[in-house]
Every structure is written in structure tokens, then in C-alpha cells.
Design a protein around this motif. Structure first.
Motif, PDB file in Angstrom:
ATOM      1  N   ALA A  59       0.826  -1.300   0.070  1.00 18.44           N
ATOM      2  CA  ALA A  59      -0.008  -0.061  -0.065  1.00 18.44           C
ATOM      3  C   ALA A  59       0.844   1.176  -0.123  1.00 18.44           C
ATOM      4  N   GLY A  60       1.914   1.444   0.777  1.00 21.40           N
ATOM      5  CA  GLY A  60       2.739   2.561   0.750  1.00 21.40           C
ATOM      6  C   GLY A  60       3.113   2.920   2.278  1.00 21.40           C
ATOM      7  N   THR A  61       3.644   3.971   2.297  1.00 19.87           N
ATOM      8  CA  THR A  61       4.241   4.359   3.744  1.00 19.87           C
ATOM      9  C   THR A  61       3.286   5.198   4.577  1.00 19.87           C
ATOM     10  N   TYR A  62       2.187   4.371   4.938  1.00 25.45           N
ATOM     11  CA  TYR A  62       1.029   4.925   5.845  1.00 25.45           C
ATOM     12  C   TYR A  62       1.361   4.768   7.184  1.00 25.45           C
ATOM     13  N   THR A  63       1.123   5.850   8.025  1.00 27.94           N
ATOM     14  CA  THR A  63       1.447   5.648   9.324  1.00 27.94           C
ATOM     15  C   THR A  63       0.799   4.616   9.976  1.00 27.94           C
ATOM     16  N   ARG A  64      -0.516   4.444   9.667  1.00 24.73           N
ATOM     17  CA  ARG A  64      -1.227   3.458  10.259  1.00 24.73           C
ATOM     18  C   ARG A  64      -0.659   2.117  10.014  1.00 24.73           C
ATOM     19  N   LEU A  65       0.190   1.962   8.899  1.00 23.95           N
ATOM     20  CA  LEU A  65       0.749   0.645   8.529  1.00 23.95           C
ATOM     21  C   LEU A  65       1.880   0.581   8.762  1.00 23.95           C
ATOM     22  N   THR A  66       2.486   1.560   9.697  1.00 25.79           N
ATOM     23  CA  THR A  66       3.780   1.502  10.217  1.00 25.79           C
ATOM     24  C   THR A  66       4.681   1.772   9.247  1.00 25.79           C
ATOM     25  N   ALA A  67       4.307   2.587   8.249  1.00 23.83           N
ATOM     26  CA  ALA A  67       5.260   3.197   7.305  1.00 23.83           C
ATOM     27  C   ALA A  67       6.352   2.138   6.666  1.00 23.83           C
ATOM     28  N   SER A  68       7.601   2.241   7.015  1.00 22.63           N
ATOM     29  CA  SER A  68       8.660   1.536   6.464  1.00 22.63           C
ATOM     30  C   SER A  68       9.339   0.610   7.344  1.00 22.63           C
ATOM     31  N   LYS A  69      10.343  -0.107   6.937  1.00 23.16           N
ATOM     32  CA  LYS A  69      11.319  -0.950   7.757  1.00 23.16           C
ATOM     33  C   LYS A  69      12.665  -0.180   7.755  1.00 23.16           C
ATOM     34  N   MET A  70      13.248  -0.267   8.849  1.00 29.98           N
ATOM     35  CA  MET A  70      14.635   0.243   8.950  1.00 29.98           C
ATOM     36  C   MET A  70      15.672  -0.548   8.476  1.00 29.98           C
ATOM     37  N   PRO A  71      16.607  -0.110   7.713  1.00 26.63           N
ATOM     38  CA  PRO A  71      17.873  -1.025   7.205  1.00 26.63           C
ATOM     39  C   PRO A  71      18.571  -1.480   8.476  1.00 26.63           C
ATOM     40  N   PRO A  72      19.280  -2.545   8.388  1.00 22.24           N
ATOM     41  CA  PRO A  72      20.006  -3.134   9.303  1.00 22.24           C
ATOM     42  C   PRO A  72      21.276  -2.354  10.159  1.00 22.24           C
TER      43      PRO A  72
END
Length: 413
Positions: A59-72
Motif C-alpha cells: 500500500a505504501g508508507t502510511y503511518t497506520r501501516l507502520t510506514a517503512s522498515k529500517m535497514p540493518p
């Protein structure tokens, strides 16, 4: 709902709410002592323990969907930072100096998300560095307490501006903006996402602010990539620019960036945590988040953006190929003009003959195994964002979408 929300966005948010209510929390039996002991020796999956639904984010970088994953490497830097004690003010200052150096602007501040950046920017323009005024907010008696913006730029996030006790003054034309500016005007606000919805563009907006000596703020929350946007608006002349840290920059979701004039950033810092009795004392950014945001920014600037773009395009095409042969289904790769401006896939079909509209298709994908989140747009079909997927997940998304659409089309035949 706020009037700025389009029908498609309202439908998407409604679908998220229904999904969250339907998913709920799965019943999780209490852990045994042996289970607790075993679990303590390895990384815990607390989300799994709680039974919270996880999904593939198409869906994308929606706040409700917890946006993105942080790189290691961001997570690694956060882990190291968590083992150190520091003076938070010193870390804020030095991290801000490094961000400003990287982004070629006068000064910068890591904030508690983009909404926090909006509040801090407003507080800086209204109360400045005066301790008495800082303590007084949101009571703006005796201060400049109006923010002028285009009516088309009103949005659900401008509550972050109103938190400071200012009054929003809506205008529709450049002439109206000039007339609305007075000795009560603290700031001019521009919503970058709605750039084409108002009659005053960037250049005229900045020019009006400079002519009247009023600071200008641009909310460019989700407008990275492209990478040039991190430099473009400050160089254009905006006094302050706000970004989300946990969207395209892949930093902690609870971070943001406020860039701009040194005096205004210093004022924002004084209106911020850890300063007691300030309007943004609640907007705490801890040492781990500050470090994580800085490292994420460094990685983003070092990334091969052309290679990333090619990969996202390939992922779109793989999903499109997975749908090939379905009667009446068409796909196209497109790039949103503003916000999340990366390759997406649009999927269309005949809703009536299939007995399935985009919102219902999104519900079925959400209920699938694995669960998949996409963005339903009634007039445009399904929009699939591939850039928050892990490598290879686009193939799973393609199979899941084919299953949902194929079943509906076959049943209606």
C-alpha cells in the motif's frame, strides 16, 4: 472526515479501519516458565506473541501501516546508542549540525515525526526564543498569532500547527494572501502535496513571504524520494521545511526533520523537549531515534537511486505479468506526481461484470494468507506500491491478487 480527503482516500482509510477491527488480537495462551526461559535466549517476536496481524505492505508508507522498515545498519546504530548515556541537548545540536551539513542548509533538528516539526516550526515563529513566550504557548496573547495558508492547503495534519494557539487564515489567491498578511502574521504555510490545488505556487509563495518579512514553512512530509527534494525547498528560499523520517528515508517512524534558517531552528529547539514547560515538551525524541534518523539519512543519500528505481519498476512488471491472461484485467506502471513519487502498479477490471469492486478486492487480500495491504481507488482500480516490499515479496503479491481477481471473474462467467 476532513474535507481534504478524497473519496478514494476515504475508502482506503475505511478499509484499514474495517481490517483492524476484523483482525483484532488473536487469543494467545500464557507462556509457560520453560517457554519464557527459552525465549529469553533468543530474539523475541513480541508481535507474534501478541497475535497482532502482520502483512505484506503493498500500500505504501502510511503511518497506520507502520510506514517503512529500517535497514540493518540503522538498527545496529540504534542498538549501540541504547547502551550510552548522553546529554540530549548536545546530541540534538551535533546531530542537527551533521544533518544540516549533509543537506546543505543552515540548520536542522530531528523531530518526533513531521507533525512535531510543524508544531515546532509554528512555535518558533510565534514565540521565538523568548522564555516567557515559550512558557506561555498555546496562549498567544501579545504574540503574532496568525498563520496564512491557501484554502486548498487545509488538511488533517494542520492540527499540529493549531496546537500552538494560532489562528489559520485561509486565502485563495496571491492577492488575497498579500492582503491577509498583517502585523499579526507569524508564518505562511504551504502543503507540498497540494501544490497544484492552489493558485499560489512555490516561487510566488516564497516571494510573498520575503517581501513581507514573514517566515514560510513547507510541509513536504511524504515527498522524498526524489532525493532532490531534500535540497530543493531550502534552496528555493523556504525558511523552514518539514519531512517525515520513517517514510522514504527509512528512519524510525517516530522521527522527522525540520530544516531551515539557523535562528528559527534554534527557536524550535528551545520550544522542544527536553525543555520543560514548552508546548512540544511531549514531543520527545530519544537518543536512539536521533541516531537512527541520522544514519538513515546518510544511507539514503548514499543509495544508488537509479538502481532502486529500476528494481521498483521490475517489481511492478512482475506483478503485472502474474495477472496476464485474466479476462478484462489491465495493468500499467505509473508514478504519482507528488508524494510517494516512485513506480506503482495500477490494476483495472470491469467491476460490474466481475461482481467485485476495488474496496472489496482489498478486503479479500487483507483476509488472505499471507495478508496483503494494497490501496483501493474506486475509479482507478487497485494501486500497488512495491517499494516497501522485501525482495521477492512482489511475486507473492502477484499470486494473491491473481487469486482474488481470478476467482471473482471465473465466478461471474
Amino acid at each position: 472526515m476532513f474535507r481534504w480527503l478524497s473519496r478514494d482516500r476515504r475508502a482506503f482509510l475505511r478499509s484499514l479501519v474495517r481490517g483492524s477491527l476484523a483482525g483484532g488480537l488473536a487469543a494467545v495462551p500464557p507462556a509457560s516458565a520453560a517457554g519464557r526461559k527459552k525465549r529469553s535466549n533468543s530474539a523475541r517476536d513480541v508481535i507474534g506473541e501478541l497475535g497482532v496481524r502482520t502483512f505484506l505492505n503493498a500500500a505504501g508508507t502510511y503511518t497506520r501501516l507502520t510506514a517503512s522498515k529500517m535497514p540493518p545498519s540503522v538498527l545496529s546504530a540504534i542498538q549501540v546508542a541504547s547502551t550510552r548515556y548522553v546529554d540530549l541537548e548536545e546530541l540534538h545540536q551535533k546531530a542537527g549540525d551533521r544533518v544540516a551539513e549533509l543537506l546543505e542548509c543552515e540548520a536542522a533538528l530531528v523531530t518526533a515525526g513531521c507533525a512535531s516539526a510543524l508544531t515546532l516550526a509554528t512555535a518558533a515563529c510565534a514565540a521565538g526564543t523568548d522564555p516567557a513566550r515559550i512558557r506561555k504557548l498555546p496562549d498567544t496573547t501579545g504574540m503574532k498569532n496568525e498563520v496564512v495558508l491557501q484554502k486548498a492547503h487545509r488538511n488533517g495534519y494542520d492540527h499540529a500547527i493549531r496546537n500552538c494557539g494560532v489562528r489559520l487564515v485561509e486565502v485563495e489567491t496571491a492577492a488575497e494572501m498579500e492582503t491577509a498578511i498583517s502585523d499579526r502574521t507569524a508564518m505562511l504555510f504551504f502543503l507540498n502535496h497540494n501544490e497544484h490545488d492552489g493558485s499560489v505556487g512555490h516561487e510566488d509563495f516564497v516571494r510573498i513571504g520575503r517581501r513581507h518579512g514573514v517566515p514560510t514553512l513547507n510541509d513536504a512530509a511524504a515527498d522524498v524520494p526524489p532525493v532532490d527534494n531534500l535540497f530543493r525547498f531550502t534552496k528555493m528560499g523556504y525558511d523552514l521545511v518539514a519531512y517525515s523520517g520513517g517514510k522514504g528515508l527509512l528512519g524510525p517512524q517516530s522521527t522527522g526533520l525540520l530544516l531551515g534558517r539557523r535562528k528559527l531552528i534554534e527557536a524550535a529547539r528551545l520550544n522542544n523537549n527536553p525543555h520543560s514547560d514548552s508546548v512540544a515538551r511531549t514531543n520527545k525524541v530519544n537518543k536512539e531515534e536521533i541516531v537512527g534518523m541520522l544514519v538513515a539519512l546518510e544511507l539514503f543519500l548514499e543509495r544508488d537511486h537509479d538502481a532502486a528505481w529500476r528494481e521498483w519498476t521490475r517489481r511492478c512488471r512482475r506483478i503485472g505479468n502474474a495477472l496476464a491472461g485474466l479476462p478484462g484485467v489491465t495493468t500499467e506502471v505509473f508514478v504519482p506526481e507528488i508524494a510517494n513519487a516512485v513506480p506503482h502498479l495500477r490494476i483495472r477490471w470491469n467491476y460490474e461484470s466481475a461482481g467485485l469492486n476495488p474496496e472489496d478486492a482489498a478486503e479479500r487480500l487483507r483476509a488472505g494468507e499471507p495478508s496483503v495491504e494494497v490501496r483501493p481507488r474506486y475509479e482507478e482500480g487497485l494501486e500497488v506500491a512495491v517499494w516497501m516490499l522485501d525482495p521477492g515479496e512482489e511475486r507473492i503479491v502477484g499470486r494473491m491478487i491473481r487469486g482474488v481477481l481470478g476467482e471473482a471473474i471465473q465466478s461471474s462467467a
